[in-house]
Enzyme design. Sequence first.
Site, PDB file in Angstrom:
ATOM      1  N   SER A 161     -44.775  32.867 -16.066  1.00 55.69           N
ATOM      2  CA  SER A 161     -44.312  32.077 -16.982  1.00 55.69           C
ATOM      3  C   SER A 161     -44.681  32.492 -18.410  1.00 55.69           C
ATOM      4  O   SER A 161     -45.956  32.949 -18.604  1.00 55.69           O
ATOM      5  CB  SER A 161     -45.314  30.729 -16.835  1.00 55.69           C
ATOM      6  OG  SER A 161     -44.601  30.104 -15.472  1.00 55.69           O
ATOM      7  N   GLU A 176     -47.960  31.289 -22.574  1.00 58.48           N
ATOM      8  CA  GLU A 176     -49.036  31.387 -22.095  1.00 58.48           C
ATOM      9  C   GLU A 176     -49.737  32.929 -22.095  1.00 58.48           C
ATOM     10  O   GLU A 176     -50.811  33.143 -21.886  1.00 58.48           O
ATOM     11  CB  GLU A 176     -48.717  30.936 -20.693  1.00 58.48           C
ATOM     12  CG  GLU A 176     -49.713  31.275 -19.592  1.00 58.48           C
ATOM     13  CD  GLU A 176     -49.205  31.251 -17.954  1.00 58.48           C
ATOM     14  OE1 GLU A 176     -48.621  30.266 -17.617  1.00 58.48           O
ATOM     15  OE2 GLU A 176     -49.252  32.232 -17.341  1.00 58.48           O
ATOM     16  N   ARG A 235     -54.237  25.895 -17.753  1.00 51.33           N
ATOM     17  CA  ARG A 235     -53.947  26.908 -18.328  1.00 51.33           C
ATOM     18  C   ARG A 235     -54.846  27.500 -19.742  1.00 51.33           C
ATOM     19  O   ARG A 235     -54.559  27.939 -20.349  1.00 51.33           O
ATOM     20  CB  ARG A 235     -52.550  27.347 -18.694  1.00 51.33           C
ATOM     21  CG  ARG A 235     -51.413  27.313 -17.595  1.00 51.33           C
ATOM     22  CD  ARG A 235     -51.677  28.479 -16.715  1.00 51.33           C
ATOM     23  NE  ARG A 235     -50.846  28.428 -15.966  1.00 51.33           N
ATOM     24  CZ  ARG A 235     -50.550  27.870 -14.737  1.00 51.33           C
ATOM     25  NH1 ARG A 235     -51.525  27.058 -14.134  1.00 51.33           N
ATOM     26  NH2 ARG A 235     -49.587  28.235 -13.821  1.00 51.33           N
TER      27      ARG A 235
HETATM   28  P1  FAD Z   1     -55.050  40.453 -17.581  1.00 52.66           P
HETATM   29  O1  FAD Z   1     -53.402  40.216 -17.971  1.00 52.66           O
HETATM   30  O2  FAD Z   1     -55.490  41.722 -17.526  1.00 52.66           O
HETATM   31  O3  FAD Z   1     -55.857  39.766 -18.562  1.00 52.66           O
HETATM   32  C1  FAD Z   1     -55.424  38.345 -19.243  1.00 52.66           C
HETATM   33  C2  FAD Z   1     -56.652  37.952 -20.259  1.00 52.66           C
HETATM   34  O4  FAD Z   1     -57.735  37.853 -19.502  1.00 52.66           O
HETATM   35  C3  FAD Z   1     -56.700  39.024 -21.496  1.00 52.66           C
HETATM   36  O5  FAD Z   1     -56.937  38.290 -22.503  1.00 52.66           O
HETATM   37  C4  FAD Z   1     -57.842  39.885 -21.004  1.00 52.66           C
HETATM   38  O6  FAD Z   1     -58.623  40.107 -22.269  1.00 52.66           O
HETATM   39  C5  FAD Z   1     -58.705  38.837 -20.196  1.00 52.66           C
HETATM   40  N1  FAD Z   1     -59.505  39.189 -19.220  1.00 52.66           N
HETATM   41  C6  FAD Z   1     -59.103  39.753 -18.076  1.00 52.66           C
HETATM   42  N2  FAD Z   1     -60.296  39.884 -17.370  1.00 52.66           N
HETATM   43  C7  FAD Z   1     -61.270  39.854 -17.899  1.00 52.66           C
HETATM   44  C8  FAD Z   1     -62.570  39.819 -17.612  1.00 52.66           C
HETATM   45  N3  FAD Z   1     -63.088  40.264 -16.681  1.00 52.66           N
HETATM   46  N4  FAD Z   1     -63.590  39.400 -18.538  1.00 52.66           N
HETATM   47  C9  FAD Z   1     -63.013  38.790 -19.798  1.00 52.66           C
HETATM   48  N5  FAD Z   1     -61.716  38.820 -20.037  1.00 52.66           N
HETATM   49  C10 FAD Z   1     -60.951  39.258 -19.189  1.00 52.66           C
HETATM   50  N6  FAD Z   1     -50.480  32.852 -13.481  1.00 52.66           N
HETATM   51  C11 FAD Z   1     -50.976  31.476 -12.934  1.00 52.66           C
HETATM   52  O7  FAD Z   1     -51.930  30.898 -13.525  1.00 52.66           O
HETATM   53  N7  FAD Z   1     -50.148  31.095 -11.916  1.00 52.66           N
HETATM   54  C12 FAD Z   1     -49.068  31.555 -11.411  1.00 52.66           C
HETATM   55  O8  FAD Z   1     -48.582  31.077 -10.452  1.00 52.66           O
HETATM   56  C13 FAD Z   1     -48.866  32.877 -11.835  1.00 52.66           C
HETATM   57  N8  FAD Z   1     -47.932  33.639 -11.545  1.00 52.66           N
HETATM   58  C14 FAD Z   1     -47.444  35.034 -11.833  1.00 52.66           C
HETATM   59  C15 FAD Z   1     -46.657  35.682 -11.528  1.00 52.66           C
HETATM   60  C16 FAD Z   1     -46.096  36.930 -11.796  1.00 52.66           C
HETATM   61  C17 FAD Z   1     -45.059  37.723 -11.254  1.00 52.66           C
HETATM   62  C18 FAD Z   1     -46.931  37.535 -12.990  1.00 52.66           C
HETATM   63  C19 FAD Z   1     -46.557  39.004 -13.555  1.00 52.66           C
HETATM   64  C20 FAD Z   1     -47.874  36.739 -13.389  1.00 52.66           C
HETATM   65  C21 FAD Z   1     -48.238  35.464 -13.282  1.00 52.66           C
HETATM   66  N9  FAD Z   1     -49.319  34.835 -13.370  1.00 52.66           N
HETATM   67  C22 FAD Z   1     -49.787  33.472 -12.911  1.00 52.66           C
HETATM   68  C23 FAD Z   1     -50.249  35.234 -14.697  1.00 52.66           C
HETATM   69  C24 FAD Z   1     -51.363  36.151 -14.186  1.00 52.66           C
HETATM   70  O9  FAD Z   1     -51.257  36.511 -12.616  1.00 52.66           O
HETATM   71  C25 FAD Z   1     -52.572  35.719 -14.459  1.00 52.66           C
HETATM   72  O10 FAD Z   1     -52.781  35.118 -15.516  1.00 52.66           O
HETATM   73  C26 FAD Z   1     -53.861  36.229 -13.889  1.00 52.66           C
HETATM   74  O11 FAD Z   1     -55.085  35.674 -13.788  1.00 52.66           O
HETATM   75  C27 FAD Z   1     -54.032  37.642 -14.900  1.00 52.66           C
HETATM   76  O12 FAD Z   1     -54.755  38.639 -14.181  1.00 52.66           O
HETATM   77  P2  FAD Z   1     -55.110  40.053 -14.632  1.00 52.66           P
HETATM   78  O13 FAD Z   1     -56.283  40.643 -14.093  1.00 52.66           O
HETATM   79  O14 FAD Z   1     -53.677  40.921 -14.647  1.00 52.66           O
HETATM   80  O15 FAD Z   1     -55.552  39.565 -16.226  1.00 52.66           O
HETATM   81  N1  EPU Z   2     -36.504  24.409 -13.648  1.00 58.32           N
HETATM   82  C1  EPU Z   2     -35.555  24.503 -14.139  1.00 58.32           C
HETATM   83  N2  EPU Z   2     -35.024  25.709 -14.743  1.00 58.32           N
HETATM   84  C2  EPU Z   2     -35.662  26.710 -14.551  1.00 58.32           C
HETATM   85  C3  EPU Z   2     -36.865  26.690 -14.069  1.00 58.32           C
HETATM   86  C4  EPU Z   2     -37.416  25.585 -13.638  1.00 58.32           C
HETATM   87  O1  EPU Z   2     -34.773  23.649 -14.390  1.00 58.32           O
HETATM   88  O2  EPU Z   2     -35.081  28.021 -14.907  1.00 58.32           O
HETATM   89  C5  EPU Z   2     -37.472  23.273 -13.351  1.00 58.32           C
HETATM   90  C6  EPU Z   2     -37.338  23.254 -11.696  1.00 58.32           C
HETATM   91  O3  EPU Z   2     -36.190  23.004 -11.175  1.00 58.32           O
HETATM   92  C7  EPU Z   2     -38.471  22.406 -11.241  1.00 58.32           C
HETATM   93  C8  EPU Z   2     -39.379  22.247 -12.419  1.00 58.32           C
HETATM   94  O4  EPU Z   2     -38.741  22.826 -13.523  1.00 58.32           O
HETATM   95  O5  EPU Z   2     -37.970  20.954 -11.203  1.00 58.32           O
HETATM   96  C9  EPU Z   2     -40.844  23.226 -12.271  1.00 58.32           C
HETATM   97  O6  EPU Z   2     -40.284  24.463 -11.623  1.00 58.32           O
HETATM   98  P1  EPU Z   2     -41.216  25.440 -10.897  1.00 58.32           P
HETATM   99  O7  EPU Z   2     -41.752  24.695  -9.642  1.00 58.32           O
HETATM  100  O8  EPU Z   2     -40.756  26.600 -10.711  1.00 58.32           O
HETATM  101  O9  EPU Z   2     -42.556  25.403 -11.602  1.00 58.32           O
HETATM  102  P2  EPU Z   2     -42.788  25.701 -13.272  1.00 58.32           P
HETATM  103  O10 EPU Z   2     -43.210  24.598 -13.758  1.00 58.32           O
HETATM  104  O11 EPU Z   2     -41.906  26.607 -13.998  1.00 58.32           O
HETATM  105  C10 EPU Z   2     -45.420  26.290 -12.967  1.00 58.32           C
HETATM  106  C11 EPU Z   2     -46.395  27.243 -13.521  1.00 58.32           C
HETATM  107  C12 EPU Z   2     -46.235  28.780 -12.531  1.00 58.32           C
HETATM  108  C13 EPU Z   2     -46.368  28.313 -11.010  1.00 58.32           C
HETATM  109  C14 EPU Z   2     -45.418  27.210 -10.787  1.00 58.32           C
HETATM  110  C15 EPU Z   2     -45.685  26.574  -9.152  1.00 58.32           C
HETATM  111  C16 EPU Z   2     -46.785  27.212 -15.920  1.00 58.32           C
HETATM  112  C17 EPU Z   2     -46.254  27.530 -17.049  1.00 58.32           C
HETATM  113  N3  EPU Z   2     -46.062  27.697 -14.617  1.00 58.32           N
HETATM  114  O12 EPU Z   2     -44.126  26.882 -13.157  1.00 58.32           O
HETATM  115  O13 EPU Z   2     -46.999  29.647 -12.916  1.00 58.32           O
HETATM  116  O14 EPU Z   2     -46.495  29.464 -10.094  1.00 58.32           O
HETATM  117  O15 EPU Z   2     -45.511  26.200 -11.538  1.00 58.32           O
HETATM  118  O16 EPU Z   2     -46.779  25.743  -9.221  1.00 58.32           O
HETATM  119  O17 EPU Z   2     -47.341  26.041 -15.390  1.00 58.32           O
HETATM  120  C18 EPU Z   2     -47.685  31.452 -14.378  1.00 58.32           C
HETATM  121  O18 EPU Z   2     -48.489  30.683 -14.898  1.00 58.32           O
HETATM  122  O19 EPU Z   2     -47.339  32.806 -14.753  1.00 58.32           O
HETATM  123  C19 EPU Z   2     -46.782  30.668 -13.350  1.00 58.32           C
HETATM  124  C20 EPU Z   2     -45.837  31.334 -12.800  1.00 58.32           C
END
Ligand code: FAD
Ligand code: EPU
Length: 337
Positions: free
Chosen positions: A237, A333, A164
Amino acid sequence: MQTTNNISLKPYHSFACEETASHFSIITCNKDIEAVATWSKTNNQPLLILGSGSNVLFTKDFDGIVAKMELMGIKKLNETASEVLLEVGAGENWHYFVSYCVQKGWGGIENLSLIPGTVGASPIQNIGAYGVEVKDTIKHVSAYDTINDTWVNFNNNECDFGYRTSLFKNAPNRYIISKVQFTLQKQPTLKTDYGVIREVLHDRNIKKPSLVDISNAIIQIRTEKLPDPKKLGNAGSFFKNPLIPIDQFEQLKNKFPQMIAYPTTDTTYKLAAGWLIEACGFKGIKIGNVGCYDKQALVIVSYGALSGKEIFDFSESIIQSVREKFNITLEREVNIL
Ligand code: FAD
Ligand code: EPU
């Protein structure tokens, strides 16, 4: 370059709070990138690049220029028997790009299906899910350096990717990412190590999964576990999973045998922040207009909070509780503005 003044940011970020930007512009080409950077310097006002706004929290009005990235295009630069090299505009929707590659049979990012956001934001925090990080496929990142006023190219090593994090995350607003190059595999090795992927494939009676099967499994898992930002404001997250040294892990594990953690190296463990937050009693609770999602405590949700400050304050109370109970300080994050 066209700018709009005093605009509500509500439609432009997934927490959908009411904060405003004093100036707003849209980027569709490299010239627009240079123009917003120059505008910011000339007017002595901060610049914020926004993709889809799915990883930001505005805690106050933004006194400066917000520039939304809409530079598009997917171009094949090279193809061999085993690989394709693609160059993708920063404004392309991430999931659209994943689906495009999956349909073509090009593997490497299918486990990252349905992550909200743009291609240009994907290197910023090195997006990751279900055993894959985007760094594993990125070859080059092209960006404009707003300090030196020059175009720069970074190879994978130079991006300084980690869990991250990246060079770009550590230098907020310095680089405006315009294009990202990805190397994808034509005979990919599928990553199904995450237990839940295997469970879904088993339930669907799929023994030899294709890229489409993996992508569909991930879509199902994510849809069941994570809130849809269109229905419930959130940014995924809210905190990172903490990385701690093995000694600290062993002490905590003795005290909290149920605690969930994974070794990342011989000397470091990654704790499941969701478990820590749930153990502090936050999962599913709602205070005012903010809460923790009932299926995933790591996701803070907005029940119509007008100001991001309310969400920030709620996150602060989680940090305090986790610190008191576990002596661990959670790191956000989400990008706080
Ligand atoms: P923004 O929110 O618009 O920007 C994020 C940051 O990047 C800001 O600081 C912005 O200034 C900068 N930025 C954006 N574009 C540029 C650019 N072109 N040049 C320079 N700076 C820039 N993240 C994960 O890693 N794994 C996940 O599984 C995951 N699951 C998600 C689930 C949900 C429901 C949601 C809402 C978010 C999740 N995220 C996850 C977080 C998010 O999707 C990512 O961080 C994604 O890359 C953000 O993209 P964005 O275009 O919306 O960025
Ligand atoms: N868990 C709990 N309670 C909760 C949530 C999770 O006990 O309320 C436990 C789960 O049971 C599991 C462990 O925590 O054993 C991990 O949970 P999960 O697989 O849901 O993944 P996470 O670590 O909570 C991370 C990323 C997610 C990504 C998933 C799947 C981070 C900060 N988050 O979540 O990314 O989608 O793994 O790989 O690393 C994001 O970055 O926005 C994001 C959604």
